[in-house]
Design a protein around this motif. Sequence first.
Motif: not given
Length: 165
Positions: A81, A84-85, A95, A97, A102-103
Amino acid sequence: MTLYELTNDYAELLLMAEDPDTDPQAFADTLEGIEGAIEDKADGYAMVIRQIMADVTGLKAEIDRLTARKRAGENAIERMKETLQYSMQATGKTKFKTALFSFGIQKNPEAAVVDETDLSKIPERFLVRKEPTVNRKALKDAIKAGDEEAAKIAHLEQGESLRIR
């Protein structure tokens, strides 16, 4: 010790002992109903106890193994995480999809970060006090040493327990 080494009566007793749904009265009745001299019963009980102890040891090892595996999984999730962030922030895509998910990067609620490390400088209203507990070892040692104050609030008791060697 295996189930095969136990007599039928003690094998049934072992199965009942391991079953959390066993009625305590049925267990007591089974214990009472086993025939034989006290020495024979003691040997049978010891065999059942040893088997349960072995099972408990195996369960403890499995719990430790699964706990370590859980912790490793949680750490992997956190690393992925974070990666990815970081990638999303570095590319400016905070932001989006996909066909599956959805991210989005969102703000967390504010949290107080304590800057002061000296607890004596923090007002009492911001501190959490824990309930005191009795230091039984210190109390026992004081009573043994003849401390009258300790003897007024507590006494020593010595119980008994079964040892199987």
